[in-house]
Design a protein around this motif. Sequence first.
Motif, short mmCIF file in Angstrom:
data_model
loop_
_atom_site.label_atom_id
_atom_site.label_comp_id
_atom_site.label_asym_id
_atom_site.label_seq_id
_atom_site.Cartn_x
_atom_site.Cartn_y
_atom_site.Cartn_z
N GLU A 150 0.82 -1.20 0.00
CA GLU A 150 0.00 0.00 0.00
C GLU A 150 0.87 1.27 0.00
N ARG A 151 1.98 1.19 0.71
CA ARG A 151 2.89 2.33 0.83
C ARG A 151 3.70 2.54 -0.45
N LEU A 152 4.17 1.44 -1.08
CA LEU A 152 5.16 1.57 -2.16
C LEU A 152 4.58 1.46 -3.58
N VAL A 153 3.56 0.61 -3.75
CA VAL A 153 3.09 0.37 -5.12
C VAL A 153 2.61 1.66 -5.80
N PRO A 154 1.74 2.47 -5.14
CA PRO A 154 1.27 3.67 -5.87
C PRO A 154 2.39 4.61 -6.33
N PRO A 155 3.33 5.01 -5.47
CA PRO A 155 4.35 5.93 -5.98
C PRO A 155 5.29 5.30 -7.01
N VAL A 156 5.64 4.03 -6.83
CA VAL A 156 6.56 3.40 -7.79
C VAL A 156 5.88 3.26 -9.15
N VAL A 157 4.63 2.80 -9.17
CA VAL A 157 3.92 2.65 -10.44
C VAL A 157 3.71 4.02 -11.09
N ALA A 158 3.37 5.03 -10.31
CA ALA A 158 3.17 6.37 -10.87
C ALA A 158 4.46 6.88 -11.52
N ASP A 195 -0.24 -7.89 -11.22
CA ASP A 195 -1.17 -8.90 -10.69
C ASP A 195 -2.35 -8.16 -10.04
N ASP A 196 -3.35 -8.90 -9.55
CA ASP A 196 -4.57 -8.28 -9.04
C ASP A 196 -4.29 -7.35 -7.87
N ALA A 197 -3.35 -7.77 -7.00
CA ALA A 197 -3.08 -6.95 -5.81
C ALA A 197 -2.48 -5.61 -6.20
N VAL A 198 -1.62 -5.59 -7.19
CA VAL A 198 -1.05 -4.32 -7.65
C VAL A 198 -2.12 -3.50 -8.36
N ARG A 199 -2.94 -4.18 -9.17
CA ARG A 199 -3.98 -3.45 -9.91
C ARG A 199 -4.99 -2.80 -8.98
N ALA A 200 -5.23 -3.44 -7.84
CA ALA A 200 -6.20 -2.87 -6.89
C ALA A 200 -5.69 -1.55 -6.31
N LEU A 201 -4.35 -1.33 -6.37
CA LEU A 201 -3.76 -0.12 -5.78
C LEU A 201 -3.43 0.95 -6.83
N THR A 202 -3.71 0.65 -8.11
CA THR A 202 -3.24 1.55 -9.18
C THR A 202 -4.29 1.69 -10.27
N THR A 203 -4.06 2.62 -11.16
CA THR A 203 -4.85 2.70 -12.40
C THR A 203 -3.87 2.68 -13.57
#
Lengths: 419, 419
Positions: free
Chosen positions: B273-281, B293-301
């Motif tokens: 929750e802490r790292l996926v959004p900023p890294v993906v952005a 995967d689904d868990a990453v997709r749930a935290l991102t667009t």
Amino acid sequence: MTTTATSPRERMLRAKDAARRIGLLSDDDKRGILLAIADAIDAAAGDVIAANERDLERGRSEGLSSGLQDRLRLDAPRVAALASAVREIAELPDPVGRVLDERVTPDGLRLTKVAVPFGVVGSIYEARPNVTVDIAALALRSGNAVVLRGGSAALETNGALVTAMRGALADRGVDPEAIQTVDDFGRDGARELMRARGIVDVLVPRGSAQLIETVVTESSVPVIETGAGVVHIVLDETADEAWSRDIVVNAKVQRPSVCNAVETVLVHRAAAERLVPPVVAALQAAGVTVHADDAVRALTTGTVPAVEGDWATEHMSLDLSMRVVDDLDDALAHIRRYSTHHTESIITDDDGSAERFLAEVDSAVVMVNASTRFTDGGEFGFGAEVGISTQKLHARGPMGLSELTSTKWLARGTGQVRA
Amino acid sequence: MTTTATSPRERMLRAKDAARRIGLLSDDDKRGILLAIADAIDAAAGDVIAANERDLERGRSEGLSSGLQDRLRLDAPRVAALASAVREIAELPDPVGRVLDERVTPDGLRLTKVAVPFGVVGSIYEARPNVTVDIAALALRSGNAVVLRGGSAALETNGALVTAMRGALADRGVDPEAIQTVDDFGRDGARELMRARGIVDVLVPRGSAQLIETVVTESSVPVIETGAGVVHIVLDETADEAWSRDIVVNAKVQRPSVCNAVETVLVHRAAAERLVPPVVAALQAAGVTVHADDAVRALTTGTVPAVEGDWATEHMSLDLSMRVVDDLDDALAHIRRYSTHHTESIITDDDGSAERFLAEVDSAVVMVNASTRFTDGGEFGFGAEVGISTQKLHARGPMGLSELTSTKWLARGTGQVRA
């Protein structure tokens, strides 16, 4: 204890899985495992000798030669010697974790190159039960799992030894799948082992030139080749007579059946009259048959004429080929043509000849004024010998435990990115 | 200057003969040869570019893709860059003659293990003329002769480069047969090169995974395998957010088409929750498509769903696979399954996780808190790179000139015989 795995591939995969944990064991752990294996071999002596007797019976009924029967035979002293060899390997220093290089990049990334186990070591060899124990102990001491394929004539003996060794692992809480044999799959076992690239990390064939050639040609797993020795000694123009005689006799007679025994002696024409008679006389007194060219025969009695095939022959017996060469160039040309790149030595009092010989001879070990019998892991101070590599990749010459390790770079950073 | 040898085997034998003399050259000699080669390439720029234009014309008429045409194309600046790369290799320290071990036996035999050239280095590669020059220069600088087999699309270009380089050798009184090409024999050239055990000492394939696999499978000459990189970065529970973002972006974006670029990011569930959004952005801002995967997709667009094949894919493009793992064990299991054993890195603030990662990951280079792009001969301070070995025998990780040498034991005695 035996495995439940029912195919060579499944056994090799289990070895690979076990290798991960074996590779992380401490020096003390590995030492303890080897001592337990030695004890287990002693304890299983009765079973091993009984299994060996069944192999020998089958061998006799199938016409196995008496020489091969002797190599195969285990009695109580020989089993004790197997265990004792394992105890010696137990006491060797751990080759894993040695720091081989250290550097810091301009960005401050700290790099360390360390020795790590290969993972899974495979071996294909002949019907010599000592190799079964030897390779397993060397592989485990260096943090590797092992897959063994011995000669079918030793099937039951090897099975009993592997069962004892696996039992020792299990008793110490170590995954017994780290020791595998594929003997019971016959030729398929060897074939699958040679095709196990990605599962088996390195294959060490041990045995005849024919066996090694087959493995080198057919294996897609990387092979460390241990080869035959058509070993040369050159008696230079300035060679000392006593050294020439003592070194040639020692190199031929002390143990004629091994790969570092000399096969061919090349004598500088300017020294032939001085050196050939005493050296040949000393060889003959030690029971050696000298296969000689015309120039040598003219200076001696009791020699036999050398034929072309002699120069390429590893006699493995009290036979030696000898010829006169015009000069050092001629000696070097002969060696280039016939050497198997194992060991060559020159006897000389001339530093120029010595250094030229050392620089130009393309063999694993090149000597000046010493017996070729010194090419040996024990003599080199390695404590145990995996074999003598006559190839150039990874290892060359006597191989110790270090040669059963690979390397890994560790990089410790503090957020470095590349500009 | 071209060779008069009319078969691949004859050319390789001439290379082997030339190798004896190349191997004895001094550091200065070898440096001078490389500088002469660089000058000869500059002087032949017109011929090389004309030959390249003929290759390109044939390529266009045969439908060569524009990407492959670009790799094949040489213009004046590119030819100048080839010469300049040779000048850089000329200035590297000589790897031959390094003393790697010294010991004296109890009998007083003085043993020295020194680095020696392999002899003949072979290379099979694709239609990249820079490899022709690069491998020849690296081989000669380390005292080896070389046999080249490049892609047939570069036939005329490679011929012009080899002619220029051979001419430079001849002008300096060095046997030009030390540089050979077997390009003009088509597939037979490659086949004979792979079967030249005993003539060619080591074979270095360079190119696609397919090409390397073919060489590894078919060659009886020992191969140093340089492999693909399905490279992983693990974001541990304690990973610093800025380091995670900067390192992942650098490892993917700085040069996506190379083997040390990251392909898969594994994120510890407790930090997702802490790292996926900023890294993906940050990745998306740099133009990267994230296969999640689904868990990453749930935290991102804006991500695309990852499919099973993604985890084993070396994208070589601005694509990256990302998934959430339960813990470090889960990350290590994923890496065991999908890694090509090239480079993996963990971003962590926890020394225990860092050391476990360094110990347990079985790859050529294992990193903590650094970009995987640092796996590179230049970055490691080797000055030039033969390739990055993903195998375990002889060389692992970035290979410099030292990895084009073998070893030899020199034994200096005073009459020693074995007791």
